[in-house]
Design an enzyme around this catalytic site. Sequence first.
Site, short mmCIF file in Angstrom:
data_model
loop_
_atom_site.label_atom_id
_atom_site.label_comp_id
_atom_site.label_asym_id
_atom_site.label_seq_id
_atom_site.Cartn_x
_atom_site.Cartn_y
_atom_site.Cartn_z
N LYS A 80 16.91 25.48 -29.26
CA LYS A 80 16.82 26.20 -27.99
C LYS A 80 18.18 26.83 -27.74
O LYS A 80 19.19 26.36 -28.28
CB LYS A 80 16.51 25.19 -26.87
CG LYS A 80 15.89 25.80 -25.64
CD LYS A 80 14.40 25.90 -25.73
CE LYS A 80 13.81 26.56 -24.50
NZ LYS A 80 12.35 26.65 -24.59
N GLY A 179 -2.19 28.31 -10.56
CA GLY A 179 -1.47 29.42 -11.17
C GLY A 179 -2.33 30.21 -12.13
O GLY A 179 -2.53 29.81 -13.28
N VAL A 180 -2.89 31.33 -11.61
CA VAL A 180 -3.71 32.17 -12.50
C VAL A 180 -2.92 33.42 -12.89
O VAL A 180 -3.32 34.55 -12.64
CB VAL A 180 -5.10 32.51 -11.89
CG1 VAL A 180 -6.14 31.52 -12.34
CG2 VAL A 180 -5.06 32.59 -10.37
N ASN A 182 -0.39 34.66 -16.37
CA ASN A 182 -0.75 34.99 -17.76
C ASN A 182 -1.63 33.92 -18.42
O ASN A 182 -2.70 34.21 -18.94
CB ASN A 182 0.53 35.17 -18.59
CG ASN A 182 1.26 36.43 -18.19
OD1 ASN A 182 0.64 37.43 -17.88
ND2 ASN A 182 2.57 36.37 -18.17
N VAL A 183 -1.18 32.67 -18.40
CA VAL A 183 -1.92 31.61 -19.07
C VAL A 183 -3.16 31.23 -18.26
O VAL A 183 -4.28 31.16 -18.78
CB VAL A 183 -1.02 30.35 -19.28
CG1 VAL A 183 -1.83 29.20 -19.85
CG2 VAL A 183 0.14 30.69 -20.20
N TYR A 185 -4.90 32.83 -16.03
CA TYR A 185 -5.94 33.87 -15.99
C TYR A 185 -6.81 33.79 -17.25
O TYR A 185 -8.03 33.81 -17.19
CB TYR A 185 -5.28 35.25 -15.87
CG TYR A 185 -6.25 36.39 -16.09
CD1 TYR A 185 -7.05 36.84 -15.03
CD2 TYR A 185 -6.38 37.01 -17.33
CE1 TYR A 185 -7.96 37.88 -15.23
CE2 TYR A 185 -7.28 38.04 -17.54
CZ TYR A 185 -8.06 38.47 -16.49
OH TYR A 185 -8.96 39.49 -16.69
#
Length: 356
Positions: A80, A179-180, A182-183, A185
């Site tokens: 990272k 949380g809709v 990017n992922v 949705y």
Amino acid sequence: MQPFAEMAELGHQQVLFCRDDRVGLRAIIAIHDTTLGPALGGCRLWDYASTQDALRDVLRLSRGMTYKAAVAGLDLGGGKSVIIGDRGVKSEALFRSFGRHIASLGGRYITAEDMNTNVQDMNWIRRETSFVTGASRFEGGSGDPSPVTAWGVFHGIRACLEVVYGSADVRGRSIAIQGVGNVGYNLAKYVHERGGKVMVSDINSHHIARAVEEFDAEVIEGGDFYAANCDVLAPCAVGGIINERTLPKVRAPIVCGGANNILEDEERDGELLVERGITYGPDYVVNAGGLMNVNAELRGWPEGKAMEDAEGIFDTVKRVLHKATAEGTTAVVASNRLAMERIESVARLRRLHVPG
Ligand code: NAD
């Protein structure tokens, strides 16, 4: 704590401090373990209060990448990087300078997007080194990973359903998604297409409206997400949301979502989940589709291969959950053990078969 002591405690191989005053670059690259392959992990841009905070973050995150790649069955190690600064410091020169530091590692570390970095930044890095993933398609990158991530989360959820209900079918099951974006949705789309009921919670009213319109989603208001009357709570927004305060409200028998660091405290909250009889699909196992996507990009595999790999998350989550039950431990501990077992077995076979 001294940097070497911190590295030793978490098992790191190498940490590189990068400085370039001409462009205002201060960055740290941490290589945790390269037994399985080159260390891959995103580059985070963050205004850390101190160098010590930045170091602690990059050490913790890079170790997490080792576990993630190992459990996902990839030939990648864990790494990272963090750039210390705020969004105001972003420039072509900064990222190209950082790219030259990455190049100096000769492929031991490969970078990608992370918090506050984007495709444009990866394109700049790519001008100095090929050890970068997630650049734009035009530059040879694989583009947005979220459909693959969500596909993996969907299969992680199916595995949890099978363990809890004896059937992996989402038809007639209700999945509450926090949380809709990017992922979330894409996850909602997969659930809806296969006859599942979608429930949503989001702070962005446009995202809510989109899910209602496209997937006939039921809206969960505000903090009631935790108490949603559903089969699966799927956190796909922020981390730390399953904790001592929220767990008593949870009624769903399953928690499994795409967000990173869902548990505020892995050990404490992992045990609380077991005590409450809630099945947990560990976040880093479930959301490995994004990593599979960049892995496919690195190897030049055709489109579609990453989606196929993400389906394997179904079997991996089942293995993790069965191991946790068999060993009387939490799902997170079981997946960490699986990761270490794979790394150790590969290390052993190399010692046995490589002369000298
Ligand atoms: P995103 O920004 O596209 O979506 C996040 C959504 O969550 C947004 O709609 C936002 O409005 C909503 N949100 C933010 N705070 C919220 C809150 N407190 N309550 C309800 N909703 C809230 O992000 P994303 O790319 O979909 O990523 C979501 C999570 O998945 C993150 O934790 C990310 O680290 C993790 N993740 C993403 C990928 C990927 O491929 N994008 C891969 C692995 C892990």
